[in-house]
Scaffold this motif. Structure first.
Motif, mmCIF file in Angstrom:
data_model
loop_
_atom_site.group_PDB
_atom_site.id
_atom_site.type_symbol
_atom_site.label_atom_id
_atom_site.label_comp_id
_atom_site.label_asym_id
_atom_site.label_seq_id
_atom_site.Cartn_x
_atom_site.Cartn_y
_atom_site.Cartn_z
ATOM 1 N N PHE A 127 2.115 -12.885 -30.504
ATOM 2 C CA PHE A 127 2.760 -14.140 -30.877
ATOM 3 C C PHE A 127 4.019 -14.322 -30.034
ATOM 4 O O PHE A 127 4.680 -13.339 -29.654
ATOM 5 C CB PHE A 127 3.140 -14.134 -32.367
ATOM 6 N N TRP A 128 4.373 -15.595 -29.778
ATOM 7 C CA TRP A 128 5.621 -15.885 -29.087
ATOM 8 C C TRP A 128 6.809 -15.628 -30.024
ATOM 9 O O TRP A 128 6.725 -15.838 -31.219
ATOM 10 C CB TRP A 128 5.676 -17.344 -28.618
ATOM 11 N N SER A 129 7.916 -15.191 -29.451
ATOM 12 C CA SER A 129 9.162 -15.023 -30.211
ATOM 13 C C SER A 129 10.024 -16.260 -30.003
ATOM 14 O O SER A 129 10.338 -16.629 -28.867
ATOM 15 C CB SER A 129 9.918 -13.781 -29.726
ATOM 16 N N GLN A 137 5.446 -10.812 -29.629
ATOM 17 C CA GLN A 137 5.538 -9.999 -30.826
ATOM 18 C C GLN A 137 4.150 -9.494 -31.220
ATOM 19 O O GLN A 137 3.131 -10.124 -30.931
ATOM 20 C CB GLN A 137 6.130 -10.818 -31.988
ATOM 21 N N ALA A 138 4.095 -8.365 -31.892
ATOM 22 C CA ALA A 138 2.838 -7.785 -32.356
ATOM 23 C C ALA A 138 2.504 -8.372 -33.718
ATOM 24 O O ALA A 138 2.928 -7.849 -34.757
ATOM 25 C CB ALA A 138 2.941 -6.269 -32.441
ATOM 26 N N ASN A 142 6.357 -9.949 -35.774
ATOM 27 C CA ASN A 142 6.338 -8.629 -35.126
ATOM 28 C C ASN A 142 6.069 -7.508 -36.137
ATOM 29 O O ASN A 142 6.532 -6.371 -35.975
ATOM 30 C CB ASN A 142 7.674 -8.380 -34.409
ATOM 31 N N ALA A 143 5.278 -7.855 -37.198
ATOM 32 C CA ALA A 143 5.039 -6.885 -38.275
ATOM 33 C C ALA A 143 3.787 -6.050 -38.039
ATOM 34 O O ALA A 143 3.451 -5.196 -38.865
ATOM 35 C CB ALA A 143 4.931 -7.611 -39.607
ATOM 36 N N GLY A 144 3.062 -6.286 -36.966
ATOM 37 C CA GLY A 144 1.850 -5.508 -36.682
ATOM 38 C C GLY A 144 0.664 -5.859 -37.577
ATOM 39 O O GLY A 144 -0.287 -5.079 -37.674
ATOM 40 N N THR A 145 0.712 -7.034 -38.204
ATOM 41 C CA THR A 145 -0.366 -7.440 -39.105
ATOM 42 C C THR A 145 -1.554 -7.987 -38.312
ATOM 43 O O THR A 145 -1.385 -8.862 -37.456
ATOM 44 C CB THR A 145 0.127 -8.514 -40.072
ATOM 45 N N GLN A 146 -2.726 -7.472 -38.606
ATOM 46 C CA GLN A 146 -3.937 -7.991 -37.957
ATOM 47 C C GLN A 146 -4.403 -9.259 -38.656
ATOM 48 O O GLN A 146 -4.255 -9.421 -39.868
ATOM 49 C CB GLN A 146 -5.053 -6.944 -37.987
#
Length: 446
Positions: A127-129, A137-138, A142-146
């Protein structure tokens, strides 16, 4: 079909992609409604029973069934499309074979298809920040959620003796039943049958089924006539490529009219009876490209002086593989006339009509029309027209009186018609008109 519009230089939104897919799903659903209506229609799901275990493998398949356009919101995370409960026809897939174990023995079990939409293929997306556009971002925040990347309209199969609960915003479609013998240890003795009105033919299967009962598109018409005169014409019809059905129309030859006798003074008259027409048939039958079928086109009967007219020949088409031969009897010739003097009259009866055609796949048949009797008396003679066929009109008849008047009957016209009889008063003997030849027409269908 509605189409979503975007423009050059426009900043793309997630809804641009999602709305295009929604409109496509609605369009395909409307097409399914038009083709099948709001009913379940299944293809595939071929069962393979195990000979070593109490299992059955169900092949890949497709089901069209009613469902909500969007059971839940599509996309999200601050955007996406909201749920849309509009009911349409949807396509649910079982992309590969599924093996199921029978839950018991000594009973009947139904194969149910559970149809529903499931968001799947979870993936960690970049994702864009907003704070730093050059950095990704992940996942959201940026929480790493799939997140799910595909909405699957899926089929899950189950075997049960009663219908299971339907999945959320989905449906349960019964496909087939299996009868499992008591104490069975494998599925080799299991029998099964499809649920009525659930499985539908594919377009190629439908074409084959229709071809078996009705012709398809008309490709060509081939006429066959007698080209060998009094001997008739034999030949071989070869089914062309692409032809699966033929409609055969055939008419046998007509009989000749009867001749008249010598009438040597004005008190004598003579008139024969006219010839009968050949019988007619229409037959529809399946054929195979390259198949060869013999045929015979008969000649019409010929008139003879002071004699009965000759019979028309029979038309044949076949044998047609194992189906047999189509055969149409020809018309009978008319009788020769007697002599009527001033002291009496002469009536010549007409020959009887011939029987109906015989053979396979006849959808319509007709006897040829009889000829008519001749009448002579008191220096007058009447000879009537020949019998008409389904493909021709009888030769003309005559009325005559006076001295030395001779009027030969006309030949049968078209195909299969009878000849007119001869009439004379105080004239010489003569022949009746000829019967018309037989005729064959083959219509070829895909």
């Amino acid at each position: 079909m509605d189409t979503h519009i975007v423009y050059p230089g426009q900043i793309p939104q997630d809804t641009d992609l999602l709305l295009a897919q929604k409109l496509m799903a609605l369009s395909v659903g409307s097409l399914g409604d038009a083709l099948y209506g709001r009913t379940a229609a299944a293809w595939g799901f071929s069962p393979t029973l195990s000979s070593t275990a109490l299992t059955v493998a169900i092949g890949a398949g497709v089901i069209l069934a009613s469902g909500p356009l969007l059971a839940t919101a599509l996309g999200g995370q601050g955007g996406g499309l909201p749920a849309d409960a509009t009911v349409t026809t949807k396509q649910y897939l079982l992309p590969s074979a599924q093996t199921l174990t029978f839950p018991g023995t000594g009973g009947t079990y139904t194969l149910y298809a559970l149809c529903s939409d499931v968001d799947t293929d979870n993936t960690l997306l970049p994702f864009w920040s907003a704070d730093n556009p050059t950095q990704t971002q992940a996942g959201p925040n940026n929480a790493g959620t799939q997140l799910a990347t595909r909405r699957a309209s899926q089929v899950v199969l189950t075997l049960a003796q009663s219908a299971p609960a339907a999945p959320a915003s989905g449906s349960v479609i019964p496909l087939m039943t299996f009868a499992v013998p008591g104490g069975a240890t494998s599925a080799s003795g299991v029998t099964y049958s499809q649920i009525a009105n659930t499985f539908w033919l594919t377009i190629p299967e439908l074409q084959s089924a229709i071809a078996a009962i009705a012709p398809g598109r008309l490709l060509n018409k081939q006429p066959f006539t007698n080209t060998n005169g009094a001997t008739g014409t034999s030949g071989i019809y070869t089914v062309p490529a692409g032809v699966n059905t033929i409609i055969v129309q055939g008419v046998a030859a007509g009989g000749a009219g009867g001749g008249s006798m010598d009438c040597l003074n004005t008190s004598n008259a003579s008139a024969g009876s006219s010839g009968g027409a050949g019988s007619y048939f229409e037959a529809r039958m399946p054929v195979t490209p390259g198949q060869q079928i013999p045929y015979f086109i008969p000649a019409g009967g010929v008139g003879a002086t002071a004699a009965n007219g000759a019979d028309g020949g029979a038309l044949t088409f076949g044998p047609i593989g194992d189906l047999g031969t189509l055969s149409a009897p020809g018309g009978l010739g008319g009788y020769k006339g007697g002599i009527a003097s001033s002291s009496g009259a002469a009536l010549v009866t007409n020959a009887p009509a011939v029987g109906l055609p015989t053979g396979p796949d006849i959808v319509f048949s007709q006897q040829g029309e009889q000829g008519s009797p001749g009448v002579a008396a008191l220096g007058q003679a009447v000879a009537f027209a020949g019998g008409s066929s389904a493909r021709g009109s009888g030769g003309v008849g005559r009325v005559t009186y006076g001295t030395s008047n001779q009027y030969p009957g006309g030949d049968g016209q078209g195909w299969g018609a009878g000849g007119g009889a001869h009439a004379n008063v105080a004239g010489t003997q003569n022949a009746g008109g000829a019967g018309a030849d037989g005729y064959l027409l083959i219509e070829e269908y895909s």
